[in-house]
Design an enzyme around this catalytic site. Sequence first.
Site, short mmCIF file in Angstrom:
data_model
loop_
_atom_site.label_atom_id
_atom_site.label_comp_id
_atom_site.label_asym_id
_atom_site.label_seq_id
_atom_site.Cartn_x
_atom_site.Cartn_y
_atom_site.Cartn_z
N HIS A 171 -8.72 -45.65 -9.17
CA HIS A 171 -9.57 -44.54 -8.78
C HIS A 171 -10.24 -44.99 -7.42
O HIS A 171 -10.62 -45.99 -7.02
CB HIS A 171 -10.52 -44.12 -10.06
CG HIS A 171 -9.74 -43.51 -11.24
ND1 HIS A 171 -9.20 -42.09 -11.22
CD2 HIS A 171 -9.48 -44.00 -12.39
CE1 HIS A 171 -8.76 -41.92 -12.56
NE2 HIS A 171 -9.00 -42.93 -12.74
N HIS A 188 -10.98 -42.08 -17.71
CA HIS A 188 -11.80 -43.50 -18.21
C HIS A 188 -13.21 -43.30 -18.14
O HIS A 188 -14.10 -43.53 -19.12
CB HIS A 188 -11.25 -44.53 -17.69
CG HIS A 188 -10.13 -45.25 -18.18
ND1 HIS A 188 -8.72 -44.40 -17.76
CD2 HIS A 188 -9.55 -46.49 -18.67
CE1 HIS A 188 -7.76 -45.18 -18.25
NE2 HIS A 188 -8.32 -46.32 -18.97
#
Length: 341
Positions: free
Chosen positions: A230, A178
């Site tokens: 993440h 992303h």
Amino acid sequence: MENNSNTSEKWRHWITCQLCVDIVVWLCAAVPVLILFLFITPYDRGFFCDDVTLSYPYKPDTVSASHLVLGGFSISVAVVVVVEILRSVDCNRKKSAQVRDNISYCIKGYGVFLVGFVIEQFVVQVFKKQMGVLRPNFFDVCKPDFNRSFCPGYITNYTCSGDVKEIQDSRQSFPSGHASFSMYVAVFYCIYIQNRLEIKFSVILKFFLQAGLICLSAVCGFTRITDHFHHPTDVAAGFLLGVTIAIFVYNMIGKKVLKTDSCDNSAYMQNLLLMAKSRDYYYSEAQTPLSQTPLPLLKNDFLNMGFEKTPTTPLLPLNSPFNVRRPVSMPIEPLKLLEEV
């Protein structure tokens, strides 16, 4: 006329052939990315049973992968449309040929963007599959079953009891896809805006367009940390990867393909005046009659030396052979000149 038509037809054939070759090359590069994304499983990495960084709870995506791709491509199209509208308003161009040139520029720019997109996704998928870094929510997704007597140690022999697809996804933390994709879109179109948009009615509009893209990318990356998908290092690496690929692709391909003409009307008029002056000069020189009386010859001070005593005549020794009076038409033989010397 026939030669011009043949030349234009050959040029069209050449452009078509070049476009077909580029599309085939792009597809050949895109197929491995699709294979990596769909069929390659990530590296099966172990873990420390007391690792706090892997014990975060699972949360749904704030920005899902499908929303990211749809939003990234929509924003890229919107940026191109806004830039071209602002450019056309500022340049005040309405001719059909100029509109065709603008459309051609936009298509070529989007082609360069797609090339960088394939490269970015290829690098991201290779790192994800080969490294197999575990996400912060790995324990909650995997629910590992292992021998607790080995704690606190490194566990490699374990089985997961969760969903298979979610387990595979939980092993693909580094780098953040992303963050990488969003920053690639932001930086690529920041450079696009910088090189393409030339406006005189605002000083800060271009800056705010570029800052808005960077802020959207930063928000997208930070949500991956707050959603426990993440680690901060994964997001930082994704940002760095997106910036690097955007700059690399634009410098290597964009500078050759995307050449922007200036819309400065004053510069355009100056170029027209220079072209008109050079054309008038060329025709005036070409139409000069051959019988025109040439300019008078310059005086030869070297041969007239001794006949004219002017203040500008250089002083020579009296025994110099150049002071001997001779008619202008009489040549000076080299041998006699040496004998006299």
